[in-house]
Design an enzyme around this catalytic site. Structure first.
Site, PDB file in Angstrom:
ATOM      1  N   CYS A   1       0.952  34.132  28.989  1.00 41.01           N
ATOM      2  CA  CYS A   1       1.994  33.695  29.952  1.00 41.01           C
ATOM      3  C   CYS A   1       2.332  35.126  31.022  1.00 41.01           C
ATOM      4  O   CYS A   1       2.622  35.869  30.448  1.00 41.01           O
ATOM      5  CB  CYS A   1       3.166  33.323  29.627  1.00 41.01           C
TER       6      CYS A   1
ATOM      7  N   ARG B   1      -3.801  37.532  32.623  1.00 42.02           N
ATOM      8  CA  ARG B   1      -3.229  37.318  31.382  1.00 42.02           C
ATOM      9  C   ARG B   1      -3.793  36.127  30.578  1.00 42.02           C
ATOM     10  O   ARG B   1      -3.221  35.930  29.582  1.00 42.02           O
ATOM     11  CB  ARG B   1      -1.571  37.287  31.834  1.00 42.02           C
TER      12      ARG B   1
ATOM     13  N   TRP C   1       0.214  29.795  28.885  1.00 42.80           N
ATOM     14  CA  TRP C   1      -0.803  29.746  27.957  1.00 42.80           C
ATOM     15  C   TRP C   1      -0.230  29.002  26.928  1.00 42.80           C
ATOM     16  O   TRP C   1       0.628  29.287  26.177  1.00 42.80           O
ATOM     17  CB  TRP C   1      -1.394  31.072  27.576  1.00 42.80           C
TER      18      TRP C   1
ATOM     19  N   ASN D   1       7.975  33.949  28.699  1.00 40.72           N
ATOM     20  CA  ASN D   1       6.657  34.367  27.872  1.00 40.72           C
ATOM     21  C   ASN D   1       7.005  34.711  26.678  1.00 40.72           C
ATOM     22  O   ASN D   1       7.720  35.645  26.274  1.00 40.72           O
ATOM     23  CB  ASN D   1       6.054  35.473  28.923  1.00 40.72           C
ATOM     24  N   GLY D   2       6.246  34.101  25.608  1.00 39.87           N
ATOM     25  CA  GLY D   2       6.467  34.308  24.305  1.00 39.87           C
ATOM     26  C   GLY D   2       6.371  32.868  23.412  1.00 39.87           C
ATOM     27  O   GLY D   2       6.173  32.057  23.712  1.00 39.87           O
TER      28      GLY D   2
ATOM     29  N   GLU E   1     -19.260  44.503  19.539  1.00 36.92           N
ATOM     30  CA  GLU E   1     -18.645  44.745  20.922  1.00 36.92           C
ATOM     31  C   GLU E   1     -19.441  43.801  22.181  1.00 36.92           C
ATOM     32  O   GLU E   1     -19.109  43.106  22.777  1.00 36.92           O
ATOM     33  CB  GLU E   1     -18.427  46.039  21.380  1.00 36.92           C
TER      34      GLU E   1
ATOM     35  N   LYS F   1     -18.516  40.243  23.758  1.00 36.74           N
ATOM     36  CA  LYS F   1     -18.558  40.301  25.293  1.00 36.74           C
ATOM     37  C   LYS F   1     -19.161  38.758  25.493  1.00 36.74           C
ATOM     38  O   LYS F   1     -18.847  38.022  26.501  1.00 36.74           O
ATOM     39  CB  LYS F   1     -19.241  41.310  25.858  1.00 36.74           C
TER      40      LYS F   1
ATOM     41  N   GLU G   1     -17.054  35.993  24.616  1.00 38.69           N
ATOM     42  CA  GLU G   1     -15.837  35.781  25.457  1.00 38.69           C
ATOM     43  C   GLU G   1     -16.252  35.105  26.765  1.00 38.69           C
ATOM     44  O   GLU G   1     -15.570  34.119  27.228  1.00 38.69           O
ATOM     45  CB  GLU G   1     -15.396  37.317  25.763  1.00 38.69           C
TER      46      GLU G   1
ATOM     47  N   HIS H   1     -29.411  40.229   4.363  1.00 41.43           N
ATOM     48  CA  HIS H   1     -28.314  39.593   3.590  1.00 41.43           C
ATOM     49  C   HIS H   1     -27.554  38.164   4.412  1.00 41.43           C
ATOM     50  O   HIS H   1     -26.509  38.226   4.225  1.00 41.43           O
ATOM     51  CB  HIS H   1     -27.384  40.621   3.319  1.00 41.43           C
TER      52      HIS H   1
ATOM     53  N   LYS I   1      -5.462  38.191  28.321  1.00 44.23           N
ATOM     54  CA  LYS I   1      -5.714  39.697  28.518  1.00 44.23           C
ATOM     55  C   LYS I   1      -4.663  40.432  27.571  1.00 44.23           C
ATOM     56  O   LYS I   1      -5.019  41.312  26.794  1.00 44.23           O
ATOM     57  CB  LYS I   1      -5.316  40.076  29.858  1.00 44.23           C
TER      58      LYS I   1
END
Length: 614
Positions: free
Chosen positions: A2, A27, A74, A100-101, A487, A491, A494, A510, A609
């Site tokens: 948020c 965000r 969010w 926000n929270g 990474e 990416k 995401e 494996h 973010k």
């Protein structure tokens, strides 16, 4: 998570709030809303969707008043819809709040308020909080600030809030615990936001509230900051903002992510500027120099981080252990904080976070400090919570990273951690003087090699067109490039929503080898330095099972070229520094695949973010 924006002053509030919300879109959010006060009453406009949808819906109130608050939500409690969007009003309609929270004990508070006759229109925890404030205000006959303070002492959770009361229309009350909150100070006006980006063109002076602090913001009056716990006054520290407007604009690029990928040569240089002195043969980092003995006498180093920062930590584990011979453990902050870890005063904890606000990393830092460990923060945002909570630290100097998928933060974090490892190795004598100087020289020219790696853009785009409709992808790497494989897979997941997994190349046998067929692209990171022969063997195993191989190789490679279906060539560098180069084509590949799939590259679905709640 948020984003919150607020303004109180003499300007038209609407345009400031809407512009601010757009700057906080990075965000992550699923709905948005705005509140304006016209001198008589509160006007709300809220909607599921993007800030552009809110802007379209709220056109008729664009010229209302010089006090306003806005929010990008969010969802945590309640699905994304117009009703659950912020701001929320109290039952009387006098109070408005943005938050926000997360309020963890909202359920018993709501149950009690229902008994007292309160009616709730949304499913959110935030509507409970604004009505709790109103209940205390009415029952105790208190001013808004005192009512907010008492209410927050009954709350369990995390928050950055702004509360407005139309009965005292020259004031906004703000508070924070766990979630970030910045206050911009102008001439007879104040700005409120989750970070400074919404108000950088209006003022360069800001106060970042500390955890457990609240502030009464009044037009043409000095701001008063108090402790939430006991209402005691605090002398706020006003700092000058280093950010500029150009840094948070796209600068001609189609997306922030692409801009930030291409900024990497310059931000890596910015990160080592003033620290790396090749001609003098030294690395000078004040956070390390002032605490050198703590590092040199540490029993072990524990790295805590989340997401991309965790991958940077894995690279650092290889570098620090090889250069310094100090044992290193890398932990997910979210697991570390809950598993009753063994920590002592002989441990050094390195906390890595782009935003400096990651909730799990913050909680892990506090746990480590309680156990007596020395905490060293590595983050990108000056004045962030982690930078203030750590005993010492180093900034990455990447500049604002707006794209949700982290790119330049990753490479600048590795740059900082590499310099730390080199300085400690020099102090310990675990790296020869010749090798030390060789690494300094190589690190200095890394930006030029990153620039060269960026020339693979067209090749990455060509390969992206072939694999954009894939359903799965496997990334393989060894040694320093195993974290790069993780990474690269992250990416792709995401921003393109293609399932991807990163593995150490030897672990392919494996389990993952069962997935390989003619439809499965396998991205193999195979630079000349490192475990090249072993990687070649892994590639042969994939090829024998009809796997499609995309290989990232050193320029001039011939052996892998004969086996791979597609190759991307990068300049040669040392094994230890190779992640700074090998990650570049993987970033570009993910970016182009996402664009070709029509995905929202800068604001991928469901992601934020800065993850400021658990």
């Amino acid at each position: 998570m948020c984003g919150i924006v607020g303004y109180i002053g003499y300007r038209e509030a609407y345009s400031i709030v809407i512009k601010g919300l757009k700057r906080l879109e990075y965000r992550g959010y699923d709905s948005a809303g705005v509140m304006l006060y016209d001198g008589n009453d509160i006007t709300l406009s809220k909607t599921k969707g993007k800030v552009s949808d809110l802007e379209e819906k709220s056109k008729e109130i664009a010229n209302v008043g010089t006090i306003g608050m806005g929010h990008t939500r969010w969802a945590t409690h309640g699905i994304p819809n117009d009703v659950n969007s912020h701001p929320h009003l109290s039952n009387s309609g006098d109070l408005a709040i943005i938050h926000n929270g997360i309020i963890e004990n909202y359920a018993p508070l709501k149950k009690e308020l229902l008994k007292r006759g309160y009616v709730f229109h949304s499913d959110t925890d935030t509507e409970v909080l604004v009505n709790l404030i109103e209940e205390i205000q009415i029952k105790e006959k208190l001013k808004l600030g005192k009512a907010v303070q008492l209410a927050l002492n009954q709350v369990v959770g995390a928050y950055a809030i702004a509360v407005f009361d139309k009965k005292t229309p020259d004031e906004i009350v703000v508070a924070r615990l766990g979630s970030p909150l910045a206050i911009g100070i102008g001439e007879g006006e104040y700005f409120i936001a989750s970070d400074a980006s919404p108000f950088i063109e209006y003022t360069s002076n800001a106060v970042y509230l500390e955890d457990g602090e609240m502030a009464n913001i009044r037009v043409h009056k000095p701001m008063k900051v108090r402790k939430i716990k006991d209402d005691s006054l605090v002398d706020p520290y006003i700092q000058e903002l280093q950010m500029n407007l150009e840094q948070i604009e796209k600068g001609g690029y189609d997306h922030f992510m692409l801009k930030e990928i291409y900024e990497q040569p310059s931000v890596i240089t910015d990160t080592y500027r003033g620290r790396l002195h090749v001609n003098e043969g030294i690395i000078k980092m004040s956070g390390i120099e002032d605490n050198l003995e703590k590092f040199l006498h540490a029993d072990r180093i524990i790295i805590i981080a989340c997401g991309t920062s965790w991958h940077a930590g894995l690279v650092a584990e290889y570098i620090i252990e090889e250069f310094t011979r100090i044992p290193v453990e890398v932990e997910y902050a979210s697991e570390f904080r809950y598993r009753n870890p063994i920590i002592s005063s002989k441990d050094v904890v390195i906390a890595i976070s782009q935003s400096g606000e990651t909730a799990d990393t913050m909680a892990a830092i506090k746990l480590a400090k309680e156990k007596g460990a020395f905490v060293f923060g590595v983050c990108n945002v000056v004045g962030s919570s982690i930078s203030r909570e750590s005993h010492a630290g180093a900034y990455t100097h990447a500049g604002p990273e707006i794209g949700v998928a982290s790119t330049k933060a990753f490479t600048t974090q590795i740059t900082v951690l590499t310099m730390m490892a080199l300085r400690l190795a020099q102090a310990k004598g675990t790296l020869s003087n010749t090798d030390f100087h060789k690494f300094l020289q190589e690190l200095e020219i890394i930006p030029e090699k990153v620039k060269e790696a960026l020339e693979t853009n067209d090749k990455a785009k060509e390969i992206a067109a072939i694999f954009k409709d894939s359903h799965n992808c496997l990334y393989l790497g060894r040694g320093y490039n195993f974290p790069v494989a993780l990474e690269g897979a992250l990416k792709l997941k995401e921003i393109s929503y293609i399932h991807a997994e990163g593995y150490p190349a030897a672990e392919m046998k494996h389990g993952p080898i069962a997935l390989i067929d003619e439809r499965m692209p396998v991205v193999v990171i195979a630079p000349k330095q490192g475990h090249y022969d072993k990687i070649v063997s892994n590639i042969q195993e994939i090829k024998s099972r009809s796997g499609i191989i995309v290989a990232v190789v050193t320029k001039g490679d011939t052996q892998v070229r004969e086996l791979a279906d597609y190759i991307i060539e990068i300049p040669e560098t040392s094994d230890a520094l190779s992640p700074l180069i090998t990650t570049i084509p993987l970033q570009l590949l993910s970016y182009h695949i996402a664009v070709m799939r029509g995905c929202n590259v800068d604001q991928p679905r469901n992601l934020a973010k800065s993850v400021t709640v658990e």
